[in-house]
Design an enzyme around this catalytic site. Structure first.
Site, mmCIF file in Angstrom:
data_model
loop_
_atom_site.group_PDB
_atom_site.id
_atom_site.type_symbol
_atom_site.label_atom_id
_atom_site.label_comp_id
_atom_site.label_asym_id
_atom_site.label_seq_id
_atom_site.Cartn_x
_atom_site.Cartn_y
_atom_site.Cartn_z
ATOM 1 N N ASP A 72 0.828 -1.208 0.000
ATOM 2 C CA ASP A 72 0.000 0.000 0.000
ATOM 3 C C ASP A 72 0.866 1.264 0.000
ATOM 4 O O ASP A 72 2.054 1.221 0.332
ATOM 5 C CB ASP A 72 -0.991 0.018 1.178
ATOM 6 C CG ASP A 72 -0.306 -0.018 2.536
ATOM 7 O OD1 ASP A 72 0.702 -0.744 2.690
ATOM 8 O OD2 ASP A 72 -0.764 0.693 3.457
ATOM 9 N N GLU A 134 -0.023 -1.169 5.671
ATOM 10 C CA GLU A 134 1.091 -0.761 6.526
ATOM 11 C C GLU A 134 0.963 0.706 6.884
ATOM 12 O O GLU A 134 1.220 1.118 8.008
ATOM 13 C CB GLU A 134 2.426 -1.003 5.799
ATOM 14 C CG GLU A 134 3.652 -0.870 6.698
ATOM 15 C CD GLU A 134 4.210 0.543 6.810
ATOM 16 O OE1 GLU A 134 5.086 0.764 7.648
ATOM 17 O OE2 GLU A 134 3.774 1.449 6.071
#
Ligand SMILES: [Zn+2]
Length: 381
Positions: A72, A134
């Site tokens: 991400d 994350e």
């Protein structure tokens, strides 16, 4: 080098802002790995719209090295980009695009080298670990690591490739982010005896947290290059009440406690909880439905393991002796907490991360590439 650049462009082209699904990028990675006969394992979130992926290249034996990255990226909204953030542009020795520094280039380098890993006839495996979410508090990785610990042969070391300019980082603080929801009773401001002000009770808890924050400054850890070298506690958001002439029913505030990795975080957390419980009891005496609720999001700190397997390996591969601490949180502490020797070392600079016109220099890509090539040679010995 061209195939690495192509892979960086490919990974960046997937809009994997944390609020969106990362399944399309995983589909791509899974299909790519399958071309080389590498099997992927997914670990989904509860909703089934995001997943982690891990895969093993080489024999299923002990002594593997995990290369860990998150899929991400942070949002691009309200950022002034000169180019399309999801279309990598090369200019003046730099690749521009969202995630080039943080941290798709690292995963792209490792993926681009999968054919070399296959050819090298590894004696010990290289494991790829790719997480989701994350950037919103390291939410994805723990479930993947739990499964890796159960299913993989003993792992030698984990390298988390967050951007450190290929320096070795063996320490970061832990993060404990709290959101406090205070609910009281509304009444006309001229009649405080009929209400219970959420704002006033929130303020009292904030004052207490401020005191703890001051005390934390006294506990400095000498001899480390973390700035500041003590645990910190900040209050970032306060939202309470709806009008000047109404006693506030609701107040929300947030705090962010960044602890030195060796701190017993329960000491600070319990002080906050105990004080909140005391205030809640006072509020309930006025209004039985009053409440103080706290939500907590925690990311474990990374402790230095002097002479640990990961640090020793990365020193050898990078030829560097010095280690440093990083000011940001990563998944590294989550790997370490589950028994894996872990350090952070990856291409690119955190200075460019999360900003408009994020970039990585080709020099850093080259260094990252050389690093993984040396790891491949090492695992083939
Ligand atoms: Zn990152």
């Amino acid at each position: 080098m061209q195939h690495v650049k192509d892979m960086i462009s490919k990974l960046v082209s997937f809009d994997t802002v944390s609020s969106k699904s990362n399944l399309p990028i995983l589909d791509y990675i899974e299909a790519y790995l399958a071309e080389y006969g590498v099997e992927s394992h997914r670990v989904y979130n509860a909703e089934g719209d995001k997943a982690n992926l891990y895969a093993t290249i080489g024999p299923k034996v002990a002594g593997g090295v995990v290369l860990s990255g998150h899929t991400d990226v942070v949002p691009v909204d309200n950022q002034d980009w000169s180019t399309d953030p999801f279309d990598v542009i090369e200019k003046d020795g730099k690749l521009y695009g969202r995630g080039t520094a943080d941290m798709k280039s690292y995963s792209a380098i490792n993926l681009a080298l999968v054919p070399d890993m296959i050819k090298a006839d590894l004696k010990r495996p290289i494991h790829l670990a790719l997480s989701y979410d994350e950037e919103v508090g390291c939410l994805g990785a723990p479930s993947m690591i739990d499964e890796m610990v159960k299913t993989l042969p003993p792992v030698h070391a984990v390298i988390v490739g967050e951007p450190t300019n290929m320096q070795i980082a063996n320490m970061h603080k832990g993060m404990n982010a709290g959101r406090v929801y205070v609910r009281g009773l509304e009444a006309h401001s001229s009649q405080p005896h009929l209400g219970c002000s959420a704002n006033l009770y929130a303020a009292r808890l904030m004052v207490e947290i401020g005191k703890i924050s001051d005390e934390l400054k006294e506990n400095k850890l000498e001899g480390i290059d973390l700035e500041p070298n003590y645990s910190t506690l900040n209050m970032g958001i306060v939202q309470g009440g709806i009008a000047a002439n109404i006693i506030a029913r609701d107040c929300m505030f947030s705090w962010d406690y960044r602890n030195l990795p060796d701190d017993d975080v329960s000491i600070v957390l319990n002080r906050i909880y105990d004080y909140a419980n005391k205030l809640e009891a006072e509020m309930k005496a006025i209004y039985s439905e009053a409440s103080i609720r706290i939500e907590l999001l925690q990311v474990t700190g990374l402790k230095p393991e002097h002479g640990g397997a990961a640090e020793t390996l990365v020193r050898e591969l990078s030829g560097r002796n010095s280690v440093m601490a990083v000011p940001y949180g990563t998944e590294a502490g989550q790997f370490q907490e589950r028994g894996y020797s872990t350090v952070i070392c990856g291409p690119g600079s955190i200075d460019q991360a999360h900003k408009p016109d994020e970039f990585i220099t080709l020099d850093q890509v080259q260094k990252g590439l050389a690093f993984t090539q040396r790891l491949i040679a090492k695992q083939a010995q």
